[in-house]
Design a protein around this motif. Structure first.
Motif, mmCIF file in Angstrom:
data_model
loop_
_atom_site.group_PDB
_atom_site.id
_atom_site.type_symbol
_atom_site.label_atom_id
_atom_site.label_comp_id
_atom_site.label_asym_id
_atom_site.label_seq_id
_atom_site.Cartn_x
_atom_site.Cartn_y
_atom_site.Cartn_z
ATOM 1 N N ASN A 168 0.853 -1.188 0.000
ATOM 2 C CA ASN A 168 0.000 0.000 0.000
ATOM 3 C C ASN A 168 0.889 1.238 0.000
ATOM 4 O O ASN A 168 1.274 1.737 1.049
ATOM 5 C CB ASN A 168 -0.924 -0.007 1.218
ATOM 6 C CG ASN A 168 -1.841 1.197 1.262
ATOM 7 O OD1 ASN A 168 -1.794 2.074 0.417
ATOM 8 N ND2 ASN A 168 -2.693 1.251 2.269
ATOM 9 N N ASP A 200 -0.177 4.011 -1.454
ATOM 10 C CA ASP A 200 -1.067 5.172 -1.487
ATOM 11 C C ASP A 200 -1.128 5.833 -0.109
ATOM 12 O O ASP A 200 -1.132 7.051 0.009
ATOM 13 C CB ASP A 200 -2.471 4.775 -1.920
ATOM 14 C CG ASP A 200 -2.539 4.381 -3.384
ATOM 15 O OD1 ASP A 200 -1.651 4.795 -4.159
ATOM 16 O OD2 ASP A 200 -3.479 3.652 -3.755
ATOM 17 N N ASP A 201 -1.192 5.021 0.933
ATOM 18 C CA ASP A 201 -1.345 5.536 2.295
ATOM 19 C C ASP A 201 -0.048 5.528 3.089
ATOM 20 O O ASP A 201 0.014 6.066 4.189
ATOM 21 C CB ASP A 201 -2.395 4.708 3.046
ATOM 22 C CG ASP A 201 -3.760 4.778 2.381
ATOM 23 O OD1 ASP A 201 -4.120 5.850 1.864
ATOM 24 O OD2 ASP A 201 -4.468 3.750 2.362
ATOM 25 N N THR A 210 -5.525 -1.511 -2.037
ATOM 26 C CA THR A 210 -6.032 -0.192 -1.673
ATOM 27 C C THR A 210 -6.717 -0.213 -0.313
ATOM 28 O O THR A 210 -7.524 -1.086 -0.043
ATOM 29 C CB THR A 210 -7.025 0.294 -2.747
ATOM 30 O OG1 THR A 210 -6.383 0.218 -4.018
ATOM 31 C CG2 THR A 210 -7.481 1.715 -2.486
ATOM 32 N N THR A 253 -4.425 -1.442 5.906
ATOM 33 C CA THR A 253 -3.943 -0.693 7.067
ATOM 34 C C THR A 253 -2.463 -0.937 7.369
ATOM 35 O O THR A 253 -1.962 -0.459 8.387
ATOM 36 C CB THR A 253 -4.788 -1.030 8.313
ATOM 37 O OG1 THR A 253 -4.837 -2.448 8.465
ATOM 38 C CG2 THR A 253 -6.189 -0.479 8.182
#
Length: 155
Positions: free
Chosen positions: A91, A93-94, A124, A127
């Protein structure tokens, strides 16, 4: 008599108002609980095959997220037959990913001994930054460690 009808109308209106307010309060409590539960729930890739479909991804290295039902199918058996698959999800993106993060992951997945059953795909909303998954097993990696990936793959 007219006064009795007027009192009855007021009472009826008061009851409707109280019920409406009660309904709003109960709805707000329900929505608040629902919101709290889903915003505080950890989101990780699945490790089971329940709800999988008999479909394979086009590639072992994907630029777009793998559909969950396909992800589950790859855990059952890579490319629709044979041994179970292993999926490395990331991930970026975060989370902040180093410049060569994806290059290193792609290099591992492309190794001759892994290219038939190891998949790489973004996840997507996950966590965690990096999670490796196989059927009923999962490991969260705090950082990219080729050794830890290899250990998990070869268990």
């Amino acid at each position: 008599m007219a006064r009795h009808k007027e009192n009855k109308k007021q009472t009826s209106f008061a009851q409707i108002t109280k019920r409406f307010i009660l309904l709003l309060v109960v709805g707000a409590i329900f929505y608040g609980g629902y919101y709290y539960y889903y915003t505080n729930q950890e989101i990780l890739p699945p490790t089971d095959v329940t709800g999988h479909i008999e479909a394979n991804p086009d590639e072992h290295i994907m630029e777009k997220p793998m559909r969950i039902a396909v992800h589950k199918h790859m855990l059952e058996h890579a490319d629709g037959e044979g041994s179970p698959g292993i999926i490395i999800n990331y991930n970026c993106d975060d989370f902040s990913c180093e410049k060569d993060f994806l290059v290193k992951l792609k290099t591992i997945v492309n190794k001759e001994e892994y290219k038939d059953f190891v998949y790489l795909a973004p996840f997507t909303g996950m966590t965690e930054k990096l999670v490796i998954t196989k059927y009923n097993q999962q490991e969260i990696l705090e950082s990219l460690s080729e050794e830890k990936l290899k250990d998990f793959i070869n268990i």
